[in-house]
Scaffold this active site. Structure first.
Site, PDB file in Angstrom:
ATOM      1  N   ASP A 152       0.900   3.289   4.797  1.00 36.59           N
ATOM      2  CA  ASP A 152       2.010   2.724   4.036  1.00 36.59           C
ATOM      3  C   ASP A 152       1.565   2.258   2.653  1.00 36.59           C
ATOM      4  OD1 ASP A 152       0.556   0.617   5.360  1.00 36.59           O
ATOM      5  OD2 ASP A 152       2.159  -0.770   4.830  1.00 36.59           O
ATOM      6  N   GLU A 174       0.407  -1.700   7.290  1.00 35.84           N
ATOM      7  CA  GLU A 174      -0.654  -2.652   6.944  1.00 35.84           C
ATOM      8  C   GLU A 174      -0.182  -3.630   5.884  1.00 35.84           C
ATOM      9  OE1 GLU A 174      -4.229  -4.097   4.614  1.00 35.84           O
ATOM     10  OE2 GLU A 174      -2.460  -2.996   3.957  1.00 35.84           O
TER      11      GLU A 174
END
EC number: 3.4.11.4
Length: 412
Positions: free
Chosen positions: A80, A173
């Site tokens: 991400d 994350e």
């Protein structure tokens, strides 16, 4: 798509921006699209035990190419990109043989300037990959994915001795959920490294203790002409709360081991206001003290309010400093340090003013320091990375694998 740069440019074309406040993991469908692409790529490259979990975590194995027992190690990166800036329609610019001076980012007014970012002075002659000034780049952490993937291909095709290596690519994350559904037992590594750091040489084994603080303020709105003694301005209370925090203990005025209070957002009206903070500190004592201080301020400001008006504080710990957990396994950091020195890279050991998946995984039995990627200015439109730095990260990953196998042979 066989080289490092091609891989990186492919990965940043996926919009994988994560979204805070979403219960499901991954928080966005774009992350699943990249996860499926990585799964297919790993299978095509001939890695084994390739899996994709229901929460979007990709894992795979590069089998050992030596006969003696070697500890299984792992390398981890996240898919991400940060919610801070758009990750949609990323249009990278490649600046070969950087000669110094300002770099125009796209056709607008945005520039990447060594006046604002002096590190550029150290990168003369290198190949820079920048944004077009409209989005972030996604080097955090798609460079880590590209570096791990490239290292596995080169190890598989070359003669470098290595033991079994596990790789993992995680979701969410950036919103603190990357390790929430990470199956440490299934991963099966004795230790691992996140490849999620910045400039060349960074080696990190300590990070912030982190918490989010949400403050809900309920006021009372009446006509301002007859408000005396009746109106309770929620925005005014919010302003008082913020004014009571130490003005110098904010991100823009702290560095090194200094912690901070950071007002991320504030919205509302006279009737109702909401504030969202993040709190950071390296010491556990300082971390707890900061949270208590925020509670005390809210209590102080809320004293004497009408019963229908109130201040509500919700505290959530996000992650803790992995320093003590990693320190129990000093050989892990020593191995990475040696790998860098062997490649004429000076290790730069400093605390992470942030967090990584490794911070949480270290508390779940998988000690996991952080390696550099070669990138700079993450989370914004001035983000960039050097191809030379990425190549060095690949070399460090490969050298760690080789050293692990070599030391196991000597010990055996």
């Amino acid at each position: 798509m066989n080289n490092l740069l091609d891989r990186f440019l492919n990965y940043v074309s996926f919009d994988t921006q994560s979204k805070p406040g979403v219960r499901q993991v991954p928080s966005t469908e774009g992350q699943f699209r990249l996860a499926r692409a990585l799964q297919s790529e790993l299978l095509a490259l001939g890695l084994e035990q390739v899996t994709l979990s229901e929460h979007g975590c990709v894992m795979a194995t590069l089998p050992a190419n030596v006969a003696w027992p070697v500890p299984t190690i792992g390398f981890i990166a996240h898919m991400d990109t940060a919610p801070d800036a758009s990750g949609k329609n990323v249009n990278p610019q490649i600046v070969e043989n950087y000669r110094g001076g300002d770099i125009a980012l796209g056709i607008g007014d945005e520039i990447l300037s060594p006046v604002m970012f002096p590190v550029l002075h150290q990168l003369l002659g290198q190949t820079l990959i920048t944004t077009d000034g409209k989005t972030l780049l996604g080097a955090d952490d798609k460079s880590g994915i590209a570096e791990i993937m490239t290292a596995m291909v080169r190890l598989k095709q070359g003669n470098t001795p290595h033991g079994e290596i596990r790789v993992a690519f995680t979701p969410d994350e950036e919103v603190g959920k990357g390790a929430q559904h990470f199956d440490v037992a299934a991963f099966g590594a004795e230790w691992a490294y996140t490849v999620d750091g910045g400039g060349v040489g960074e080696l990190e084994c300590e990070n912030f203790n982190a918490a989010s603080v949400n403050i809900k303020i309920i006021g009372n709105n009446v006509h301002p002409g007859s408000a005396k003694g009746v109106m309770v301005n929620a925005l005014g209370l919010a302003n008082r709360i913020h004014a009571l925090l130490p003005a110098a203990e904010v991100p823009e005025q702290t560095d090194g081991y200094e912690g901070f209070y950071h007002l991320v957002s504030m919205k509302g009206s006279v009737e109702k206001a909401e504030m969202h903070y993040i709190v950071r500190d390296f010491s556990r004592e300082g971390f707890e003290a900061r949270k208590k201080h925020m509670m005390a301020i809210a209590k102080q400001v809320g004293q004497g309010l009408h019963p229908d008006c109130y201040i509500e504080v919700t505290l959530d710990d996000s992650y803790y400093n992995m320093r003590d957990e990693v320190a129990k396994h000093p050989h892990i950091v020593a191995l990475a340090r040696q790998a860098m020195c062997d490649l004429a890279i000076e290790p730069i050991e400093r605390p992470i003013r942030g967090g990584t998946d490794g911070a949480q995984l270290s508390f779940h039995g998988l000690p996991c320091p952080n390696l550099f990627t070669g990138g700079y200015n993450f989370h914004g439109k001035h983000e960039f990375i050097t191809l030379e730095g990425m190549e060095k990260a690949v070399s460090v990953i490969m050298r760690i694998a080789e050293l692990t196998a070599g030391r196991a042979r000597v010990a055996g």
